[in-house]
Design an enzyme around this catalytic site. Structure first.
Site, PDB file in Angstrom:
ATOM      1  N   SER A  70       0.829  -1.186   0.027  1.00  0.00           N
ATOM      2  CA  SER A  70       0.127   0.034  -0.123  1.00  0.00           C
ATOM      3  C   SER A  70       0.928   1.179   0.036  1.00  0.00           C
ATOM      4  CB  SER A  70      -0.869  -0.011   0.897  1.00  0.00           C
ATOM      5  OG  SER A  70      -1.776  -1.153   1.256  1.00  0.00           O
TER       6      SER A  70
HETATM    7  N1  SAM Z   1      -0.797  -3.424   3.677  1.00  0.00           N
HETATM    8  C1  SAM Z   1      -0.196  -4.560   2.833  1.00  0.00           C
HETATM    9  C2  SAM Z   1       1.254  -4.068   2.702  1.00  0.00           C
HETATM   10  O1  SAM Z   1       1.631  -3.224   3.642  1.00  0.00           O
HETATM   11  O2  SAM Z   1       2.070  -4.792   1.843  1.00  0.00           O
HETATM   12  C3  SAM Z   1      -0.585  -4.623   1.333  1.00  0.00           C
HETATM   13  C4  SAM Z   1      -2.087  -5.189   1.543  1.00  0.00           C
HETATM   14  S1  SAM Z   1      -2.545  -5.480  -0.394  1.00  0.00           S
HETATM   15  C5  SAM Z   1      -3.189  -3.842  -0.623  1.00  0.00           C
HETATM   16  C6  SAM Z   1      -4.063  -6.423   0.251  1.00  0.00           C
HETATM   17  C7  SAM Z   1      -3.802  -7.664   0.508  1.00  0.00           C
HETATM   18  O3  SAM Z   1      -5.099  -8.501   0.822  1.00  0.00           O
HETATM   19  C8  SAM Z   1      -3.234  -8.652  -0.788  1.00  0.00           C
HETATM   20  O4  SAM Z   1      -2.158  -9.193  -0.557  1.00  0.00           O
HETATM   21  C9  SAM Z   1      -4.470  -9.677  -1.053  1.00  0.00           C
HETATM   22  O5  SAM Z   1      -4.084 -10.818  -1.274  1.00  0.00           O
HETATM   23  C10 SAM Z   1      -5.055  -9.732   0.439  1.00  0.00           C
HETATM   24  N2  SAM Z   1      -6.545 -10.377   0.614  1.00  0.00           N
HETATM   25  C11 SAM Z   1      -7.708  -9.904  -0.015  1.00  0.00           C
HETATM   26  N3  SAM Z   1      -8.596 -10.537   0.153  1.00  0.00           N
HETATM   27  C12 SAM Z   1      -8.244 -11.083   1.187  1.00  0.00           C
HETATM   28  C13 SAM Z   1      -8.745 -12.072   2.250  1.00  0.00           C
HETATM   29  N4  SAM Z   1     -10.294 -12.620   2.215  1.00  0.00           N
HETATM   30  N5  SAM Z   1      -8.325 -12.593   3.200  1.00  0.00           N
HETATM   31  C14 SAM Z   1      -7.015 -12.348   3.434  1.00  0.00           C
HETATM   32  N6  SAM Z   1      -6.235 -11.482   2.563  1.00  0.00           N
HETATM   33  C15 SAM Z   1      -6.884 -11.010   1.736  1.00  0.00           C
END
Ligand code: SAM
Length: 217
Positions: free
Chosen positions: A60
């Site tokens: 992010s």
């Molecule tokens: N904040 C994180 C970082 O600093 O790297 C970035 C997160 S990224 C924007 C969103 C993450 O949410 C992705 O890795 C995605 O695979 C995960 N994601 C999406 N749906 C999910 C779910 N139902 N359960 C767990 N993770 C999920």
């Protein structure tokens, strides 16, 4: 310019953009974002932008991470549930300000990569789960039935009920919700008789894929 110097500039920029929680700014001063960024984008690590981390996912934008941490008013006694470990950078930042972080990621390869880096930098208060975080983390280990704070780093069509039920009364959750291409950031406060929702700003996150998120993607 050295990464250490670039990090100082990033923190100054966060301050200029309205981040004034000194604990949050200190976390950004201490954690090395370049460790969590893939080799080909390392040179961009300290720009205030989201970057590709593979599997169609992103680390992010620093400002949005700082903003979400600030509105949650993290305390050193907090037990925090994080949905969407991604690169593990936000997990590292939060872990430095709270008692324990329980983090859930649905993509195995990302979860393992994040876990490896976080172990290497000797973070000891983080617990990992691979699975659908839209359902929260029931039966969390170490045992934790309710969390003081929940941070969701992926956009959901609505507010997942399982996450509300795993939030303590008085606890806070920050979660993006809306359409796939445009969401708003919601600050949820759990009450005895339900919850209060405050819409903070517009945002854009990758989708929360799962039973209580986007179930059919
Ligand atoms: N904040 C994180 C970082 O600093 O790297 C970035 C997160 S990224 C924007 C969103 C993450 O949410 C992705 O890795 C995605 O695979 C995960 N994601 C999406 N749906 C999910 C779910 N139902 N359960 C767990 N993770 C999920």
């Amino acid at each position: 310019m050295r990464f250490d110097d670039q990090r100082i500039i990033l923190v100054e920029n966060l301050r200029k953009k309205g981040i004034n929680d000194e604990k949050v700014l200190a976390a950004f001063s201490n954690e090395e974002r370049d460790l969590f960024v893939p080799e080909e984008f390392k040179r961009l690590s300290y720009l205030d932008q989201a970057l590709n981390i593979g599997e169609g996912q992103t680390i992010s934008q620093p400002f949005i991470v700082a903003y979400m941490m600030q509105v949650l008013e993290l305390n050193d006694n907090d037990l925090v549930l994080e949905i969407g470990t991604g690169s593990g950078y936000q997990t590292a930042l939060i872990s430095s300000l709270v008692k324990e972080v329980y983090t859930v990621e649905r993509i195995k390869s990302l979860a393992w990569k994040a876990r490896k880096i976080l172990k290497k930098i000797e973070k000891k208060n983080i617990y990992f789960k691979i699975g659908d975080g839209s359902k929260g983390w029931i039966d969390a280990y170490p045992i934790c039935e309710e969390f003081d704070k929940i941070i969701v780093s992926a956009g959901s069509p609505g507010i997942p009920e399982p996450l509300i039920s795993q939030l303590k009364i008085g606890g806070k959750m920050i979660i993006p919700s809306g359409e796939l291409d445009k969401q708003v950031l919601n600050l949820i406060t759990k009450k005895e008789d339900g919850y209060q929702k405050e819409v903070l700003s517009e945002c854009l996150f990758v989708p929360l894929i799962g039973k209580s998120g986007w179930n059919n993607l």
